[in-house]
Design an enzyme around this catalytic site. Structure first.
Site, mmCIF file in Angstrom:
data_model
loop_
_atom_site.group_PDB
_atom_site.id
_atom_site.type_symbol
_atom_site.label_atom_id
_atom_site.label_comp_id
_atom_site.label_asym_id
_atom_site.label_seq_id
_atom_site.Cartn_x
_atom_site.Cartn_y
_atom_site.Cartn_z
ATOM 1 N N GLU A 1 0.861 -1.188 0.000
ATOM 2 C CA GLU A 1 0.000 0.000 0.000
ATOM 3 C C GLU A 1 0.895 1.235 0.000
ATOM 4 O O GLU A 1 1.859 1.307 0.759
ATOM 5 C CB GLU A 1 -0.883 0.028 1.249
ATOM 6 C CG GLU A 1 -1.733 1.305 1.323
ATOM 7 C CD GLU A 1 -2.456 1.475 2.652
ATOM 8 O OE1 GLU A 1 -3.471 0.794 2.852
ATOM 9 O OE2 GLU A 1 -1.978 2.278 3.484
ATOM 10 N N THR B 1 -4.006 4.641 -1.534
ATOM 11 C CA THR B 1 -5.083 5.146 -0.678
ATOM 12 C C THR B 1 -5.809 6.306 -1.342
ATOM 13 O O THR B 1 -5.321 6.926 -2.298
ATOM 14 C CB THR B 1 -4.557 5.595 0.706
ATOM 15 O OG1 THR B 1 -3.663 6.681 0.499
ATOM 16 C CG2 THR B 1 -3.861 4.468 1.427
ATOM 17 N N TYR B 2 -6.972 6.603 -0.770
ATOM 18 C CA TYR B 2 -7.864 7.628 -1.303
ATOM 19 C C TYR B 2 -8.252 8.478 -0.116
ATOM 20 O O TYR B 2 -8.866 7.969 0.837
ATOM 21 C CB TYR B 2 -9.068 6.913 -1.908
ATOM 22 C CG TYR B 2 -10.155 7.797 -2.461
ATOM 23 C CD1 TYR B 2 -10.202 8.104 -3.816
ATOM 24 C CD2 TYR B 2 -11.161 8.286 -1.636
ATOM 25 C CE1 TYR B 2 -11.222 8.887 -4.328
ATOM 26 C CE2 TYR B 2 -12.175 9.071 -2.137
ATOM 27 C CZ TYR B 2 -12.208 9.371 -3.480
ATOM 28 O OH TYR B 2 -13.219 10.134 -3.983
ATOM 29 N N HIS C 1 -8.014 2.583 -3.871
ATOM 30 C CA HIS C 1 -8.951 2.666 -2.751
ATOM 31 C C HIS C 1 -10.012 3.681 -3.157
ATOM 32 O O HIS C 1 -9.730 4.616 -3.915
ATOM 33 C CB HIS C 1 -8.263 3.156 -1.477
ATOM 34 C CG HIS C 1 -7.192 2.239 -0.963
ATOM 35 N ND1 HIS C 1 -6.770 2.254 0.346
ATOM 36 C CD2 HIS C 1 -6.462 1.271 -1.564
ATOM 37 C CE1 HIS C 1 -5.822 1.346 0.518
ATOM 38 N NE2 HIS C 1 -5.605 0.739 -0.630
ATOM 39 N N GLY D 1 -15.129 4.658 4.264
ATOM 40 C CA GLY D 1 -14.196 5.746 4.543
ATOM 41 C C GLY D 1 -14.360 6.251 5.968
ATOM 42 O O GLY D 1 -15.418 6.070 6.588
ATOM 43 N N ALA E 1 -20.346 0.874 3.169
ATOM 44 C CA ALA E 1 -19.600 0.295 2.040
ATOM 45 C C ALA E 1 -20.429 -0.704 1.244
ATOM 46 O O ALA E 1 -20.272 -0.797 0.026
ATOM 47 C CB ALA E 1 -18.334 -0.373 2.566
ATOM 48 N N LYS F 1 -21.332 -7.385 2.720
ATOM 49 C CA LYS F 1 -20.468 -6.824 1.670
ATOM 50 C C LYS F 1 -20.045 -7.929 0.695
ATOM 51 O O LYS F 1 -19.932 -7.688 -0.504
ATOM 52 C CB LYS F 1 -19.232 -6.164 2.284
ATOM 53 C CG LYS F 1 -19.543 -4.861 2.998
ATOM 54 C CD LYS F 1 -18.304 -4.011 3.244
ATOM 55 C CE LYS F 1 -17.492 -4.447 4.425
ATOM 56 N NZ LYS F 1 -16.467 -3.461 4.814
HETATM 57 P P1 FAD Z 1 -18.387 -0.315 6.426
HETATM 58 O O1 FAD Z 1 -18.269 -1.702 5.932
HETATM 59 O O2 FAD Z 1 -19.475 0.527 5.861
HETATM 60 O O3 FAD Z 1 -18.540 -0.395 8.019
HETATM 61 C C1 FAD Z 1 -18.478 0.783 8.820
HETATM 62 C C2 FAD Z 1 -19.152 0.511 10.167
HETATM 63 O O4 FAD Z 1 -20.564 0.406 9.997
HETATM 64 C C3 FAD Z 1 -18.755 -0.812 10.832
HETATM 65 O O5 FAD Z 1 -18.814 -0.632 12.201
HETATM 66 C C4 FAD Z 1 -19.813 -1.802 10.361
HETATM 67 O O6 FAD Z 1 -19.987 -2.867 11.270
HETATM 68 C C5 FAD Z 1 -21.041 -0.903 10.297
HETATM 69 N N1 FAD Z 1 -21.951 -1.233 9.192
HETATM 70 C C6 FAD Z 1 -21.642 -1.678 7.953
HETATM 71 N N2 FAD Z 1 -22.763 -1.785 7.204
HETATM 72 C C7 FAD Z 1 -23.795 -1.388 7.976
HETATM 73 C C8 FAD Z 1 -25.189 -1.239 7.765
HETATM 74 N N3 FAD Z 1 -25.736 -1.558 6.582
HETATM 75 N N4 FAD Z 1 -25.966 -0.789 8.791
HETATM 76 C C9 FAD Z 1 -25.416 -0.451 9.987
HETATM 77 N N5 FAD Z 1 -24.085 -0.568 10.249
HETATM 78 C C10 FAD Z 1 -23.289 -1.011 9.254
HETATM 79 N N6 FAD Z 1 -10.103 5.041 4.636
HETATM 80 C C11 FAD Z 1 -9.984 6.080 3.768
HETATM 81 O O7 FAD Z 1 -10.643 7.100 3.937
HETATM 82 N N7 FAD Z 1 -9.138 5.994 2.680
HETATM 83 C C12 FAD Z 1 -8.399 4.868 2.420
HETATM 84 O O8 FAD Z 1 -7.668 4.815 1.431
HETATM 85 C C13 FAD Z 1 -8.512 3.762 3.317
HETATM 86 N N8 FAD Z 1 -7.814 2.615 3.116
HETATM 87 C C14 FAD Z 1 -8.037 1.511 3.912
HETATM 88 C C15 FAD Z 1 -7.403 0.292 3.603
HETATM 89 C C16 FAD Z 1 -7.660 -0.847 4.366
HETATM 90 C C17 FAD Z 1 -6.992 -2.154 3.998
HETATM 91 C C18 FAD Z 1 -8.569 -0.774 5.474
HETATM 92 C C19 FAD Z 1 -8.862 -1.998 6.280
HETATM 93 C C20 FAD Z 1 -9.161 0.426 5.795
HETATM 94 C C21 FAD Z 1 -8.918 1.584 5.029
HETATM 95 N N9 FAD Z 1 -9.555 2.815 5.302
HETATM 96 C C22 FAD Z 1 -9.400 3.882 4.438
HETATM 97 C C23 FAD Z 1 -10.353 2.973 6.523
HETATM 98 C C24 FAD Z 1 -11.827 2.669 6.325
HETATM 99 O O9 FAD Z 1 -12.388 3.601 5.442
HETATM 100 C C25 FAD Z 1 -12.451 2.744 7.722
HETATM 101 O O10 FAD Z 1 -12.129 1.612 8.467
HETATM 102 C C26 FAD Z 1 -13.914 3.068 7.780
HETATM 103 O O11 FAD Z 1 -14.198 3.530 9.112
HETATM 104 C C27 FAD Z 1 -14.845 1.880 7.533
HETATM 105 O O12 FAD Z 1 -14.838 1.505 6.226
HETATM 106 P P2 FAD Z 1 -15.576 0.151 5.781
HETATM 107 O O13 FAD Z 1 -15.561 0.107 4.313
HETATM 108 O O14 FAD Z 1 -15.071 -1.015 6.535
HETATM 109 O O15 FAD Z 1 -17.075 0.514 6.289
#
Ligand code: FAD
Length: 287
Positions: free
Chosen positions: A16, A47-48, A76, A107, A123, A164
């Site tokens: 990354e 990253t984004y 990302h 994010g 997501a 997801k």
């Molecule tokens: P989600 O899957 O949407 O989950 C977020 C939270 O909501 C979790 O607690 C989940 O349990 C809960 N949830 C999910 N779906 C629902 C639903 N339908 N109803 C209610 N609750 C729900 N961030 C950046 O901004 N830029 C980057 O480039 C970046 N790179 C990353 C790379 C990696 C490998 C990882 C692991 C993380 C990265 N992140 C980045 C951080 C990431 O954006 C955060 O962890 C963010 O807080 C959650 O993203 P997610 O896609 O897991 O969210």
């Protein structure tokens, strides 16, 4: 070639990187990427920035990797501030540039925000939208073996991860985790929950004290005893800390490989020399 095809054959190795700010030059990162190519990485993810910051640079970096033809770029992408129309434009732009691997996330909220301020709240909605409108993409989804910090329970977090997958995710990329025993427990839990996707494990090198503590704590991740010992013993001496931290990281990589992982993803922090030292010590060849 799709990343998941590589993972079917063997453990993938990937990196990354993060783009520089708009006003900073790109060249140092391009040199870092060129240096990292010596490990023949299967892919390099970029990253984004939350709230769209650095998004332009994200495209430039992915394009550079795609044009170099030495590795697969994975962009990302997040829901932060993004509406369906501009997401469609962004996806088309990535595909036009030959970038067809994406890590689709919600994010992190920029300071003061409590929601995405975009068309999607989570997501899973973004994954579904990309899968339905742009089937060419291979889609990675983020997961946190120690539970997402905002999630009320493992059951809830794992159910959302399953969602997801069901919406079209192709592989999992994990958040940093220093506790390999816990990681194995989590893998068992998600497999029992019907999540079958390959897992690309993210390893954050331990290079300096404050960022190591900050990154673990901000994700709600454990600092195991061995890592606490490195911090306690060498925390006041940056050079000794880095040496011990690299050894710790090498051991961590070996533990994950012994546990059995589909991919090893190093968060390089754009530090190719430190990554080189760690991977050589861990027994990875360079060419
Ligand atoms: P989600 O899957 O949407 O989950 C977020 C939270 O909501 C979790 O607690 C989940 O349990 C809960 N949830 C999910 N779906 C629902 C639903 N339908 N109803 C209610 N609750 C729900 N961030 C950046 O901004 N830029 C980057 O480039 C970046 N790179 C990353 C790379 C990696 C490998 C990882 C692991 C993380 C990265 N992140 C980045 C951080 C990431 O954006 C955060 O962890 C963010 O807080 C959650 O993203 P997610 O896609 O897991 O969210």
């Amino acid at each position: 070639m799709k990343i998941t095809d590589i993972m079917k054959e063997r453990m993938s190795l990937s990196f990354e990187v993060f783009p520089p700010k708009m006003e900073q030059p790109l060249e140092p990162l391009l040199e870092t990427i060129e240096d990292l190519y010596k490990f023949k990485p299967d892919f390099i993810s970029c990253t984004y920035g939350a709230g769209g910051t650095n998004a332009g640079r994200n495209v430039e970096i992915c394009k550079y990797i795609e044009e170099g033809k030495k590795s697969i770029p994975v962009t990302h992408y997040t829901c932060i501030g993004n509406q369906k129309d501009n997401i469609k434009d962004d996806m088309r732009n990535y595909l036009d540039l030959g970038i067809d691997h994406i890590l689709a996330m919600r994010g992190d909220f920029p300071k003061g925000w409590t929601e995405t301020r975009g068309d999607f709240d989570y997501a899973n909605e973004l994954v579904k939208f990309i899968r339905e409108n742009f089937p060419e993409f291979q889609i990675a989804i983020a997961a946190n073996p120690e539970k997402h910090i905002q999630s009320p329970s493992f059951d809830s977090d794992i159910a959302h991860l399953r969602n997801k997958q069901d919406m079209g995710g192709d592989l999992i990329m994990t958040q940093l985790c220093y506790d390999v025993d816990h990681y194995e427990w989590w893998v068992d839990r998600i497999r029992k929950a019907g999540i079958h996707l390959p897992i690309d494990v993210g390893v954050m090198p331990v290079l300096s004290k404050d960022p190591t503590i900050r990154m673990a704590v901000s994700n709600g991740s454990a600092v195991p005893r061995e890592l606490a010992e490195v911090i306690g013993k060498y925390g006041d001496n940056p050079e000794d800390f880095k040496k011990a931290g690299k050894e710790y990281t090498v051991n961590l990589i070996h533990k994950f490989m012994t546990a059995g992982i589909d991919g090893l993803h190093i968060y390089t922090l754009n530090k190719s020399q430190d990554v080189t030292d760690i991977l050589h010590a861990a027994g990875f060849p360079s060419y």
